[in-house]
Write a protein that holds these residues in place. Structure first.
Motif, PDB file in Angstrom:
ATOM      1  N   ALA A 280       0.934  -1.367  -0.212  1.00 36.28           N
ATOM      2  CA  ALA A 280      -0.090  -0.610   0.124  1.00 36.28           C
ATOM      3  C   ALA A 280       1.257   1.162  -0.221  1.00 36.28           C
ATOM      4  O   ALA A 280       0.434   2.627  -0.791  1.00 36.28           O
ATOM      5  CB  ALA A 280      -1.073  -0.155   0.863  1.00 36.28           C
ATOM      6  N   GLU A 281       1.870   1.164   1.326  1.00 37.82           N
ATOM      7  CA  GLU A 281       2.587   2.183   0.839  1.00 37.82           C
ATOM      8  C   GLU A 281       3.243   2.341  -0.578  1.00 37.82           C
ATOM      9  O   GLU A 281       3.456   3.858  -1.392  1.00 37.82           O
ATOM     10  CB  GLU A 281       3.977   1.866   1.507  1.00 37.82           C
ATOM     11  CG  GLU A 281       3.275   1.978   2.763  1.00 37.82           C
ATOM     12  CD  GLU A 281       4.995   1.621   4.311  1.00 37.82           C
ATOM     13  OE1 GLU A 281       5.613   1.731   3.148  1.00 37.82           O
ATOM     14  OE2 GLU A 281       4.471   1.576   5.267  1.00 37.82           O
ATOM     15  N   LYS A 282       3.806   1.130  -1.151  1.00 34.28           N
ATOM     16  CA  LYS A 282       4.341   1.512  -3.059  1.00 34.28           C
ATOM     17  C   LYS A 282       2.906   1.852  -4.066  1.00 34.28           C
ATOM     18  O   LYS A 282       3.695   3.326  -4.521  1.00 34.28           O
ATOM     19  CB  LYS A 282       5.002   0.000  -3.589  1.00 34.28           C
ATOM     20  CG  LYS A 282       5.802  -0.125  -2.680  1.00 34.28           C
ATOM     21  CD  LYS A 282       7.087   0.237  -2.897  1.00 34.28           C
ATOM     22  CE  LYS A 282       8.351  -0.510  -1.922  1.00 34.28           C
ATOM     23  NZ  LYS A 282       9.607   0.166  -2.603  1.00 34.28           N
ATOM     24  N   ALA A 322       0.635  -1.552  -8.990  1.00 33.61           N
ATOM     25  CA  ALA A 322       0.875  -1.861  -7.332  1.00 33.61           C
ATOM     26  C   ALA A 322      -0.433  -1.426  -7.147  1.00 33.61           C
ATOM     27  O   ALA A 322      -0.744  -2.671  -6.049  1.00 33.61           O
ATOM     28  CB  ALA A 322       1.280  -0.238  -6.980  1.00 33.61           C
ATOM     29  N   LYS A 323      -1.347  -1.087  -7.976  1.00 27.72           N
ATOM     30  CA  LYS A 323      -3.180  -1.626  -7.503  1.00 27.72           C
ATOM     31  C   LYS A 323      -3.053  -2.586  -8.194  1.00 27.72           C
ATOM     32  O   LYS A 323      -4.115  -4.031  -6.884  1.00 27.72           O
ATOM     33  CB  LYS A 323      -3.968  -0.515  -8.701  1.00 27.72           C
ATOM     34  CG  LYS A 323      -5.398  -0.661  -7.941  1.00 27.72           C
ATOM     35  CD  LYS A 323      -6.276  -1.611  -8.745  1.00 27.72           C
ATOM     36  CE  LYS A 323      -6.337  -1.713 -10.200  1.00 27.72           C
ATOM     37  NZ  LYS A 323      -7.798  -2.912 -10.479  1.00 27.72           N
ATOM     38  N   ASN A 324      -2.729  -3.613  -8.922  1.00 28.07           N
ATOM     39  CA  ASN A 324      -3.018  -4.745  -8.411  1.00 28.07           C
ATOM     40  C   ASN A 324      -2.525  -6.457  -7.984  1.00 28.07           C
ATOM     41  O   ASN A 324      -3.533  -7.104  -7.601  1.00 28.07           O
ATOM     42  CB  ASN A 324      -2.971  -5.679 -11.184  1.00 28.07           C
ATOM     43  CG  ASN A 324      -3.688  -5.114 -11.826  1.00 28.07           C
ATOM     44  OD1 ASN A 324      -4.135  -4.743 -11.909  1.00 28.07           O
ATOM     45  ND2 ASN A 324      -3.227  -6.072 -13.037  1.00 28.07           N
ATOM     46  N   VAL A 325      -1.058  -5.520  -7.359  1.00 30.65           N
ATOM     47  CA  VAL A 325      -0.281  -6.683  -6.599  1.00 30.65           C
ATOM     48  C   VAL A 325      -1.567  -6.224  -4.987  1.00 30.65           C
ATOM     49  O   VAL A 325      -2.359  -7.233  -5.026  1.00 30.65           O
ATOM     50  CB  VAL A 325       0.697  -5.595  -5.991  1.00 30.65           C
ATOM     51  CG1 VAL A 325       1.592  -7.030  -4.866  1.00 30.65           C
ATOM     52  CG2 VAL A 325       1.543  -5.698  -7.130  1.00 30.65           C
ATOM     53  N   LEU A 326      -2.063  -5.208  -5.077  1.00 27.95           N
ATOM     54  CA  LEU A 326      -2.963  -4.745  -3.605  1.00 27.95           C
ATOM     55  C   LEU A 326      -4.372  -5.888  -3.997  1.00 27.95           C
ATOM     56  O   LEU A 326      -4.358  -6.147  -2.637  1.00 27.95           O
ATOM     57  CB  LEU A 326      -3.146  -3.426  -3.291  1.00 27.95           C
ATOM     58  CG  LEU A 326      -2.435  -2.561  -3.119  1.00 27.95           C
ATOM     59  CD1 LEU A 326      -2.546  -1.445  -2.968  1.00 27.95           C
ATOM     60  CD2 LEU A 326      -2.036  -3.094  -1.729  1.00 27.95           C
ATOM     61  N   GLU A 327      -4.606  -5.577  -5.317  1.00 27.57           N
ATOM     62  CA  GLU A 327      -6.163  -6.557  -5.338  1.00 27.57           C
ATOM     63  C   GLU A 327      -5.769  -8.197  -5.049  1.00 27.57           C
ATOM     64  O   GLU A 327      -6.621  -8.941  -4.593  1.00 27.57           O
ATOM     65  CB  GLU A 327      -6.750  -6.301  -7.040  1.00 27.57           C
ATOM     66  CG  GLU A 327      -7.100  -4.582  -6.596  1.00 27.57           C
ATOM     67  CD  GLU A 327      -8.254  -4.955  -8.063  1.00 27.57           C
ATOM     68  OE1 GLU A 327      -9.339  -4.271  -8.104  1.00 27.57           O
ATOM     69  OE2 GLU A 327      -7.401  -5.232  -9.412  1.00 27.57           O
ATOM     70  N   SER A 328      -4.757  -8.120  -4.839  1.00 26.90           N
ATOM     71  CA  SER A 328      -4.452  -9.932  -5.084  1.00 26.90           C
ATOM     72  C   SER A 328      -4.525 -10.432  -3.321  1.00 26.90           C
ATOM     73  O   SER A 328      -4.852 -11.821  -2.849  1.00 26.90           O
ATOM     74  CB  SER A 328      -3.055 -10.473  -4.606  1.00 26.90           C
ATOM     75  OG  SER A 328      -2.604 -10.019  -4.784  1.00 26.90           O
TER      76      SER A 328
END
Length: 532
Positions: A280-282, A322-328
């Motif tokens: 989330a920081e990224k 970054a959003k796609n990583v968060l969504e996982s």
């Protein structure tokens, strides 16, 4: 040797989540009580298995990019495997999910001891046909046959446990179905397999790049743990960001020990993805960089020249990754971020507008500094939205409240503009909303009226292409249907057969490419995304 398994240029990191207390879709907190509990009665309790099945159903789409990837589900013993399969089957019949689930195991191998190994492919196939008492296999063989019948019904196959060859072919078919998903001509709608429930088969020596998730409800240790986890992390493009591991048992200590044993004491950072807060920081850093270039999504339209557009494209692409990583992560929540979902979608629509502009320039052979930019469209995904879904929303426009109707219309057009597959249909759907929808009084006939409208537009578009290129309409339509079905681009010779006059050698290449491009556009607009 084991270091190569873990740290390898051909593999991704693991994203591991230990599931104990969690929330269902309805935000109801459930407690599976996995921490520090090793009582078999608790592990095999049907209420616990039901909760885990509900959890998988709720989050499978999140983990697999809405079923674009497949998963393995490793369980402890045959009795539990049968219970899980029957639970998923009952929930599917009840309409709770539409996942395609299969299973593969050698009956009898694990019934006495949950830590026993079932046989792997190539070993002891003759046992499948044997009905000896020591394997306690009559019930499990009947269940396996039942599950293979389900598989046959899904995929029009004819496997069974009748003999070793039939069973081996069943195993090979499941393996091939998972491996072939990465091929361009794979028919995902017809041949996709979502989850395979296994004991030990397929947890070692099996690689399918379109498998990105492993659900675990069994004890794993040392090299067996690393090998099982490694079924998920083969590299495949930019969209597959990590191997997803969801543990329904407390394997934290075993995981740390395995990574230390087969790599080094400081390997966790190299092998495991960061926690949710770190990612989330990224995201926030990427968002800050984007807002410096374009403080609002309207700012994108005011960018001067392609150099500024290039900077925006790069900045938004970083945010998108970054959003796609968060969504996982199952903890993903827009409220944790510095931007709301609608604003993000607005930026994404601007990003896609630039992509469309570059695409049009390429067709007219104008040079552009953005021409070689990888827009990474495969990173853009959302919930399963297609034309059928959009049609269900159209009824909301038929409300006496004009303000609400305009709000619903804008929401639909935003959905169309923000989805890669549906953008090509936006103009025609908007035309239907403006010209046809006002004359429909009964909301129940909207879908029928739309289908008539769509068929008319499809015929007009096909006729226009054929008139422009002097093509035989019947032959060209057959070529389109073949291309849409098998995904294989036609060779120019087949295209030239549709022409009334074959072009000379100098013009043939340009004409062939132009017709194939128009064919692709036609399929994108009138065929792709038109089914539920």
């Amino acid at each position: 040797m084991h270091k190569y398994v873990i740290i390898d240029a051909n593999v991704l990191k693991f994203g591991i989540e230990y599931v104990g207390r969690y929330k269902q879709k309805g935000k109801t907190v459930l407690d599976i009580q996995v921490e520090h509990i090793n009582t078999k009665e608790v592990f095999t309790d049907k209420r616990r298995l039901e909760k885990i099945a509900d959890y998988i159903i709720a989050y499978h789409g999140t983990k697999t990019f809405i079923k674009e990837y497949s998963a393995l589900f490793a369980v402890s013993d045959i009795k539990t495997l049968i219970a899980y399969y029957d639970i998923f089957k009952a929930k599917k019949l009840a309409g709770d999910h539409n996942l395609r689930i299969a299973t593969i195991f050698f009956y009898g191998a694990n019934e006495a001891n949950e830590d026993a190994q079932d046989y792997l492919p190539g070993n002891e196939y003759s046992l499948v046909a044997e009905d000896q008492e020591k394997y306690k296999s009559s019930h499990t063989r009947e269940k396996l046959d039942e599950y293979i019948v389900d598989y046959n019904a899904m995929y029009q196959t004819s496997f069974s446990t009748k003999d070793g060859v039939q069973f081996e072919n069943y195993f090979k078919n499941i393996s091939k179905r998972l491996k072939d998903r990465e091929k361009k001509n794979f028919n995902d709608g017809k041949d996709r397999l979502d989850i395979v429930i296994v004991l030990n088969m397929m947890l070692t020596g099996f690689d399918a790049k379109k498998v990105n998730t492993l659900y675990v409800d069994k004890n794993l240790h040392h090299h067996g743990l690393i090998q099982a986890f490694s079924r998920t992390n083969r590299i495949l493009g930019d969209k597959k960001l990590q191997g997803n591991i969801l543990c329904f048992r407390n394997l934290k200590k075993a995981t740390d020990e395995a990574i230390t044993l087969f790599s080094n004491k400081n390997a966790n950072e190299m092998i495991l993805v960061p926690d949710y807060e770190s990612v989330a920081e990224k995201f926030d850093e990427a968002l800050h960089a984007l807002l410096k270039i374009t403080p609002t999504h309207q700012s994108v339209d005011a960018l001067v020249g392609e150099e500024q557009q290039f900077q925006f494209v790069q900045a938004f692409r970083r945010l998108l990754r970054a959003k796609n990583v968060l969504e996982s992560y199952v903890d993903f929540n827009w409220e944790d971020l510095g931007i709301d979902e609608q604003t993000f979608e607005n930026y994404k629509s601007e990003y896609l507008d630039i992509y469309d502009s570059v695409k049009q320039q390429n067709q007219t052979q104008k040079t552009s500094i953005l021409e070689d930019v990888d827009f990474e469209l495969e990173l853009i995904h959302r919930d399963e939205i297609n034309v059928v879904y959009i049609l269900q929303l159209l009824s909301k426009i038929k409300t006496p409240n004009k303000t609400e109707a305009q709000k619903q219309k804008k929401a639909i057009l935003d959905l169309l503009g923000g989805d890669v597959k549906l953008r090509s249909k936006k103009h025609l759907i908007e035309k239907f909303i403006e010209e046809n929808l006002p004359h429909i009084s009964d909301v129940d006939v909207i879908q029928d009226e739309f289908e008539k409208y769509w068929q008319q537009q499809k015929i007009l578009a096909l006729s226009k292409i054929c008139d422009e290129e002097n093509l035989d309409q019947k032959q060209f339509n057959s070529l389109i249907e073949s291309y849409a079905y098998n995904g294989q681009e036609p060779i120019r010779q087949d295209v030239f057969k549709c022409l009334e006059n074959r072009p000379n050698i100098l013009k043939a290449r340009v004409i062939g490419e132009r017709i194939i491009l128009k064919m692709k556009d036609f399929i994108n607009i009138f065929i792709d995304g038109m089914v539920g």
